[in-house]
Design a protein around this motif. Structure first.
Motif, mmCIF file in Angstrom:
data_model
loop_
_atom_site.group_PDB
_atom_site.id
_atom_site.type_symbol
_atom_site.label_atom_id
_atom_site.label_comp_id
_atom_site.label_asym_id
_atom_site.label_seq_id
_atom_site.Cartn_x
_atom_site.Cartn_y
_atom_site.Cartn_z
ATOM 1 N N VAL A 192 52.228 51.767 35.953
ATOM 2 C CA VAL A 192 51.780 51.424 37.307
ATOM 3 C C VAL A 192 51.593 49.913 37.456
ATOM 4 N N TRP A 193 52.344 49.194 38.211
ATOM 5 C CA TRP A 193 52.160 47.968 38.716
ATOM 6 C C TRP A 193 51.817 47.678 40.066
ATOM 7 N N ALA A 194 50.555 46.988 40.146
ATOM 8 C CA ALA A 194 50.059 46.625 41.437
ATOM 9 C C ALA A 194 50.135 45.401 41.680
ATOM 10 N N ASP A 195 50.897 44.784 42.405
ATOM 11 C CA ASP A 195 51.082 43.227 42.890
ATOM 12 C C ASP A 195 49.636 42.581 43.390
ATOM 13 N N ARG A 196 49.336 41.573 42.801
ATOM 14 C CA ARG A 196 48.123 41.132 43.031
ATOM 15 C C ARG A 196 48.347 39.464 43.398
#
Length: 313
Positions: free
Chosen positions: A100-104
């Motif tokens: 899971v990759w959440a753009d920060r």
């Protein structure tokens, strides 16, 4: 003129928030973690796990014997209790890794007046809540380049702690790595990156046969371009800016460019058998969580976890 100035001041505040919120993530994370747990708890009561019948060691259920099945599959002890034949089914040990990759990146901190959360907040809330549900269902969750896959019940805390100690430049897209062929990838981003960068990311992540889903998280203002009069637009990541004398005259071209960009992303995901959907921060986080989790059902035919296609989430 007063209305235009008021609107401009609101957008200046939004830009300043986008510049500062990413630097105050440490202060925001406890609230986001609590919100993620609340949403996950509300959603999980209406969901069933991802268990399926198949090869495994754990008992799952008894079911009626179907004519034509091999007789050795009959559980004679259970069948002896009444007048029907039963088969003892085992749980399919289908746990695999979901990345899971959440753009920060800085652009994700933007939030207009009609948004419930900033894009950054929404992406993190959904990423945390999704991880909680997946681990509860027996899956392992990891963050590309940041956190190794884990099935720990404290997965949200591990994710938050990892992000707090991440001193690297916050990239919009996940780093290049080669997931296993059975892995699944969920990328939550605004996907305003140039198409060649998105295509290169997809090519790398799918090279081993892994599949996944791209969710474009956007602010309501990015959907409708509700600007008029003289407006200065500031790019939060590159530092550039551009001034529109009559911003309302840009609306049609803007909407067309956004539609084209999405069509191009969808063309890439379709070609690789990935999925692409959009989510606006004026909608609920639970809606996106349900969309992602309810579709992640493992296919017995190919062992692939898929997300049901939809126009938007």
């Amino acid at each position: 003129m007063a209305a235009e100035n008021r609107h401009l001041n609101e957008e200046i505040l939004a830009v300043r928030r986008a510049d500062g919120e990413s630097r105050t993530l440490a202060a925001s994370l406890p609230r986001l973690v609590l919100e993620a747990r609340r949403i996950a708890a509300n959603v999980i009561h209406g969901l069933h796990g991802r268990r399926r019948a198949g090869s495994g060691e754990s008992f799952w259920q008894y079911r009626r014997f179907v004519s034509g099945e091999p007789s050795q599959r009959v559980d004679w002890r259970r069948s002896g209790r009444d007048d029907h034949l039963y088969v003892r089914e085992q749980e399919w040990e289908a746990a695999h890794t979901v990345w899971v990759w959440a753009d920060r990146s800085p652009s994700m901190a933007f939030a207009s007046r009609n948004a419930r959360d900033s894009k950054l907040e929404r992406g993190l809330i959904v990423a945390f809540a999704l991880a909680e549900l997946l681990v509860a269902g027996g899956e392992r969750v990891g963050i590309p380049g940041l956190m190794s896959p884990t099935a720990s019940r404290s997965v949200i805390d591990k994710m938050a702690e990892t992000m707090l100690h991440d001193d690297a430049t916050r990239a919009s897209l996940p780093p290049s790595f080669v997931p296993s062929s059975l892995a699944e990838i969920v990328v939550l981003s605004d996907f305003w990156s140039p198409l060649p960068e998105i295509a290169a990311m997809l090519a790398g992540l799918s090279s081993s046969g892994a599949h996944g889903t791209l969710i474009q998280i956007v602010d309501p203002a990015e959907e409708t371009f509700p600007y008029s009069g003289r407006v200065e637009f500031v790019e939060p990541e590159g530092g550039g800016n551009i001034t529109a004398g009559r911003a309302e005259s840009w609306t049609n071209d803007y909407v067309a460019r956004v539609a084209l960009h999405r069509d191009q992303i969808r063309e890439e995901t379709n070609r690789l058998d990935w999925l692409f959907s959009t989510h606006t921060t004026s909608r609920s986080a639970a809606e996106l969580l349900l969309y992602l989790h309810s579709g992640m059902m493992v296919s017995k035919s190919g062992g692939r976890a898929t997300v049901k296609a939809g126009r938007s989430a």
